[in-house]
Design a protein around this motif. Structure first.
Motif, mmCIF file in Angstrom:
data_model
loop_
_atom_site.group_PDB
_atom_site.id
_atom_site.type_symbol
_atom_site.label_atom_id
_atom_site.label_comp_id
_atom_site.label_asym_id
_atom_site.label_seq_id
_atom_site.Cartn_x
_atom_site.Cartn_y
_atom_site.Cartn_z
ATOM 1 N N HIS A 21 51.552 40.755 37.925
ATOM 2 C CA HIS A 21 52.054 39.397 38.141
ATOM 3 C C HIS A 21 52.354 39.186 39.622
ATOM 4 N N LEU A 22 52.764 40.266 40.302
ATOM 5 C CA LEU A 22 53.182 40.172 41.697
ATOM 6 C C LEU A 22 52.008 40.203 42.658
ATOM 7 N N GLU A 23 51.045 41.086 42.380
ATOM 8 C CA GLU A 23 49.859 41.167 43.238
ATOM 9 C C GLU A 23 48.806 42.040 42.579
ATOM 10 N N PRO A 24 47.533 41.828 42.911
ATOM 11 C CA PRO A 24 46.470 42.686 42.378
ATOM 12 C C PRO A 24 46.643 44.118 42.887
ATOM 13 N N HIS A 26 45.259 48.566 42.172
ATOM 14 C CA HIS A 26 44.504 49.550 41.415
ATOM 15 C C HIS A 26 45.496 50.392 40.610
ATOM 16 N N PRO A 27 45.043 51.052 39.551
ATOM 17 C CA PRO A 27 45.967 51.738 38.635
ATOM 18 C C PRO A 27 46.898 52.740 39.300
ATOM 19 N N TYR A 28 46.398 53.510 40.260
ATOM 20 C CA TYR A 28 47.268 54.486 40.918
ATOM 21 C C TYR A 28 48.421 53.791 41.640
ATOM 22 N N ALA A 29 48.125 52.673 42.294
ATOM 23 C CA ALA A 29 49.180 51.927 42.999
ATOM 24 C C ALA A 29 50.188 51.345 42.016
ATOM 25 N N ILE A 30 49.696 50.912 40.844
ATOM 26 C CA ILE A 30 50.610 50.397 39.816
ATOM 27 C C ILE A 30 51.555 51.503 39.375
ATOM 28 N N GLU A 82 43.508 42.263 38.604
ATOM 29 C CA GLU A 82 44.413 41.128 38.753
ATOM 30 C C GLU A 82 44.708 40.558 37.376
ATOM 31 N N ILE A 83 45.862 39.930 37.259
ATOM 32 C CA ILE A 83 46.258 39.335 35.987
ATOM 33 C C ILE A 83 45.539 37.998 35.811
#
Length: 201
Positions: A21-24, A26-30, A82-83
């Motif tokens: 929701h905040l920004e696009p 990649h999974p590792y960064a999430i 991205e969401i």
């Protein structure tokens, strides 16, 4: 029925959508962001495979989409997600339901308590006291983690789950201390003979 309404919500799926929701990303960064913000205390992101599987399911449901795929010399190919509008609606709907509608979640501890009589009073006291000691350590760890997150400068509203966890732990600890005291004094006790009368009722 749309794909998003068929998607079975989970804390991990909700957290992934919340971060996107905040920004696009990649999974590792999430995963890293969730840990940096201390959200890994309430959302299990320890298994990266589960994270990738959930993102794949979110994508299949139309709740997230691939924004770009990039590669540099230091890292393998990374897909940035991205969401979608449907993902935003689903995320807010899940948060609304999860906050406003209590439900039985069947955690392990109450389930084990329902059969604690099988341990006998002495063993039950030992194990409940062991849990109380672990909870005290958890509270200390929670305070230390909260101090680290506070250093980032996040506003209070982003850390309400820590306040909740602390309140729940403190309430459980008070209850445990009371039960352990009752077991130690003999006010709470039982035997196989005292329980036998209820076997056929």
């Amino acid at each position: 029925m749309t794909a998003s309404t068929q998607f079975k919500r989970s804390p991990l799926a909700m957290a992934l959508l919340g971060i996107l929701h905040l920004e696009p990303m990649h999974p590792y960064a999430i995963q890293r962001r969730i840990k940096e913000w201390g959200k890994d205390k309430v959302v299990n992101v320890a298994q990266r495979a589960a994270l990738y599987k959930t993102i794949t399911r979110l994508q299949e449901a139309g709740l997230v989409a691939v924004r770009e795929t990039g590669r540099d010399q230091q890292y393998p190919e990374r897909t940035v997600y991205e969401i979608t509008d449907a993902g935003r609606a689903a995320c807010l709907g899940w948060i609304t339901e999860m906050i406003g509608e209590p439900r039985y979640e069947f955690p392990e501890f109450p389930a084990a308590l329902s059969f604690v009589m099988l341990l006998g009073p002495d063993a039950a006291r030992v194990e409940l006291d062991r849990r109380a000691k672990a909870l005290r350590a958890n509270l200390t760890e929670l305070d230390n983690d909260a101090a680290k997150v506070a250093a980032i400068g996040l506003p209070r509203v982003t850390m309400l789950e820590d306040e909740y966890n602390r309140a729940v732990m403190e309430a459980e600890l008070r209850w445990l201390e009371g039960v352990v005291a009752d077991l130690a004094s003999g006010e709470l006790t039982w035997s196989w003979e005292s329980l036998a009368q209820y076997q056929n009722s």
